[in-house]
Design an enzyme around this catalytic site. Structure first.
Site, PDB file in Angstrom:
ATOM      1  N   HIS A  18     -52.298 -53.330   1.744  1.00  0.00           N
ATOM      2  CA  HIS A  18     -53.168 -54.487   1.578  1.00  0.00           C
ATOM      3  C   HIS A  18     -54.630 -54.091   1.404  1.00  0.00           C
ATOM      4  O   HIS A  18     -55.418 -54.833   0.812  1.00  0.00           O
ATOM      5  CB  HIS A  18     -53.028 -55.420   2.777  1.00  0.00           C
ATOM      6  CG  HIS A  18     -51.676 -56.061   2.865  1.00  0.00           C
ATOM      7  ND1 HIS A  18     -51.279 -56.800   3.947  1.00  0.00           N
ATOM      8  CD2 HIS A  18     -50.620 -56.058   2.014  1.00  0.00           C
ATOM      9  CE1 HIS A  18     -50.041 -57.238   3.765  1.00  0.00           C
ATOM     10  NE2 HIS A  18     -49.622 -56.784   2.600  1.00  0.00           N
ATOM     11  N   PHE A  35     -45.878 -53.034   7.634  1.00  0.00           N
ATOM     12  CA  PHE A  35     -46.835 -51.947   7.433  1.00  0.00           C
ATOM     13  C   PHE A  35     -48.006 -52.323   6.528  1.00  0.00           C
ATOM     14  O   PHE A  35     -48.514 -51.487   5.777  1.00  0.00           O
ATOM     15  CB  PHE A  35     -46.132 -50.697   6.884  1.00  0.00           C
ATOM     16  CG  PHE A  35     -44.804 -50.427   7.542  1.00  0.00           C
ATOM     17  CD1 PHE A  35     -44.707 -50.326   8.920  1.00  0.00           C
ATOM     18  CD2 PHE A  35     -43.643 -50.322   6.790  1.00  0.00           C
ATOM     19  CE1 PHE A  35     -43.491 -50.107   9.537  1.00  0.00           C
ATOM     20  CE2 PHE A  35     -42.413 -50.098   7.395  1.00  0.00           C
ATOM     21  CZ  PHE A  35     -42.340 -49.991   8.774  1.00  0.00           C
ATOM     22  N   CYS A  36     -48.437 -53.591   6.587  1.00  0.00           N
ATOM     23  CA  CYS A  36     -49.534 -54.065   5.736  1.00  0.00           C
ATOM     24  C   CYS A  36     -49.272 -53.731   4.270  1.00  0.00           C
ATOM     25  O   CYS A  36     -50.183 -53.396   3.514  1.00  0.00           O
ATOM     26  CB  CYS A  36     -50.864 -53.492   6.195  1.00  0.00           C
ATOM     27  SG  CYS A  36     -51.415 -54.153   7.777  1.00  0.00           S
ATOM     28  N   ALA A  37     -48.005 -53.821   3.891  1.00  0.00           N
ATOM     29  CA  ALA A  37     -47.592 -53.636   2.496  1.00  0.00           C
ATOM     30  C   ALA A  37     -46.428 -54.588   2.254  1.00  0.00           C
ATOM     31  O   ALA A  37     -45.335 -54.185   1.846  1.00  0.00           O
ATOM     32  CB  ALA A  37     -47.190 -52.195   2.227  1.00  0.00           C
TER      33      ALA A  37
END
Length: 456
Positions: A129, A375-377
């Site tokens: 992100h 995982f901020c993805a």
């Protein structure tokens, strides 16, 4: 990759000393164990050498760039020499600037703020992100997740060829995935970008701690990374590369340090002349200790030798992947396939397990720290799990109870400070949990799966 296929001289490739290597943690089943830090992709432990360097400097701390005193002059020299050390570490070209920021996220938001008017940004949905989201004021084209490095290049070439109107463009790409650890074809993507008149920024947050990164050799326009993933403490990051867009834009932050001269006008207003150097985007008192810690980490990794560090990490990757391959219930997530080159970041799911429950059991029963979630993805993990783009799921634990399926994965990550015993304990723990189940009861509390101590 077979472990035996990687020759490692343990005397040369011993893990680098890091903080916390002797910390013990309690187990819910009783007793204590040395903590196995296997969450390097989130924040790597600081190198002992970096900590020692910072401690040695701390008594001499002083304000930079403005003070006339000895400590101020010493701190200014240290700050600017740190800039030179980072430039050398990154293989910067003549004329490139090194701007110190708070993090990779801050670096890419800085670059987003200096984009020329009508710039079009091309970014893969596979990005973290930090590199997926900063481009809110630009025209953004989101590219679908490629399944081979070659497809990644073809996808970019098609998108750039089709852009209309033809004007300034920027490609943003990761060097190594924070989810799969797979290396991306950065040099080939840079060539494709430049062939179509675009520039490219490399998110090296997961690459720089594991592999040498050279702006000149990769032929990228900018590189961004964070200190806390590069074995340095404190909140500092770097944006390094071409100076023209940085020099031509308004300062990222307005304030002292960014301004060269400020004068009142006759009409009562204020005229400002901004610096053209990196200071233009470094307003305010800088994080001198954080900057110095990054420079120290750069020197420590260079002195250790990336060839040796990479060889040892590949050895550890082989041990983990071979161990997980022996558990049929485990599915390792990958975009490019089993043979793709990668760094020490591996994500997986376990059949019949809620990922948060599994990660909680690794911590509570084995003293192993991993990460679970998206995982901020989010778009990438959803793609890898074969879910719909709008299916529920978020960073952190899901609403699902222990044992229920969840739209999340488990990530194990390691690097220069990881001992063999940590990955061996991890592999053993995975096998035991899958075969025998957890030895403790768990419950969901505030969105996290935790041991149920009320049953003790």
């Amino acid at each position: 990759m077979s472990v035996s296929a990687v020759a490692v001289d343990a005397s040369v490739c011993a893990p680098l000393p890091v903080l916390g290597r002797d910390v013990t943690v309690p187990l819910v089943t009783g007793g204590e164990v040395t903590y196995a830090a296997l969450d390097y992709a989130a924040s790597a432990p600081a190198l002992q050498r970096v900590w020692d360097d910072v401690a040695a400097y701390a008594p001499y701390y002083g304000s930079v760039h403005r003070g006339a005193g000895y400590l101020s002059q010493l701190s200014t020299d240290l700050f600017e020499n740190s800039r030179k050390a980072v430039a050398e570490f990154l293989g910067c070209r003549e004329g490139d600037q090194v701007v110190f920021t708070r993090s990779t996220t801050d670096s890419l938001n800085l670059l987003a703020a200096v984009l020329p008017a009508d710039c079009q940004v091309f970014v893969y949905e596979t990005e973290h992100h930090a590199s997926l989201l900063p481009w809110r004021d630009a025209r953004v084209t989101y590219l679908n997740a490629p399944r081979t490095p070659e497809e990644a290049v073809r996808t970019l070439e098609r998108a750039l060829a089709d852009r209309d109107p033809y004007g300034p463009a920027l490609v943003c790409v990761t060097g190594a995935s924070n989810v799969t650890g797979e290396l991306w074809p950065v040099r080939e993507l840079a060539a494709a970008a430049h062939a179509h008149g675009a520039r490219i920024v490399l998110d090296a947050a997961q690459l720089a701690p594991h592999h040498p990164v050279s702006i000149a050799e990769l032929d990228v326009d900018w590189v961004a990374f964070s200190g806390h993933k590069l074995y340095a403490p404190f909140g500092s990051g770097v944006l390094a590369g071409r100076s023209d867009w940085l020099r031509d834009a308004e300062p990222y932050l307005a304030g002292g340090g960014a301004s060269r001269k400020v004068a009142r006008r006759a009409d009562g207003g204020v005229d400002v002349e901004w610096h053209e150097s990196a200071a233009r985007h470094e307003a305010g008192s800088p994080n001198v200790i954080g900057v110095y810690s990054i420079a120290s980490a750069c020197k420590a990794l260079t002195d250790a030798g990336f060839d040796e560090l990479v060889a040892r990490e590949q050895y550890l990757i082989g041990k983990v992947r071979e161990g997980l391959a022996e558990v049929p219930q485990v599915r390792v997530l990958s975009l490019f396939g089993d043979d793709a080159p990668r760094v020490g970041v591996i994500s997986f799911v376990v059949e019949g397990w809620n990922s948060s429950h599994f990660a909680a059991a690794l911590s509570a029963e084995y003293g192993i720290g991993v990460r679970d979630g998206l995982f901020c993805a989010h778009p990438l993990v959803r793609t890898l799990l074969g879910s719909e783009p709008d299916e529920p799921g978020e960073c952190g634990a899901p609403e699902a109870e222990p044992g229920e399926k969840s739209l999340n994965a488990i990530r194990v990550s390691f690097g220069a400070g990881t001992p063999d015993e940590h990955v061996e304990r991890f592999v053993r723990a995975v096998k035991e949990l899958v075969a025998d189940g957890a030895r403790w009861n768990y419950r969901t509390e505030d969105g996290r799966c935790v041991p149920d101590t009320t049953a003790a």
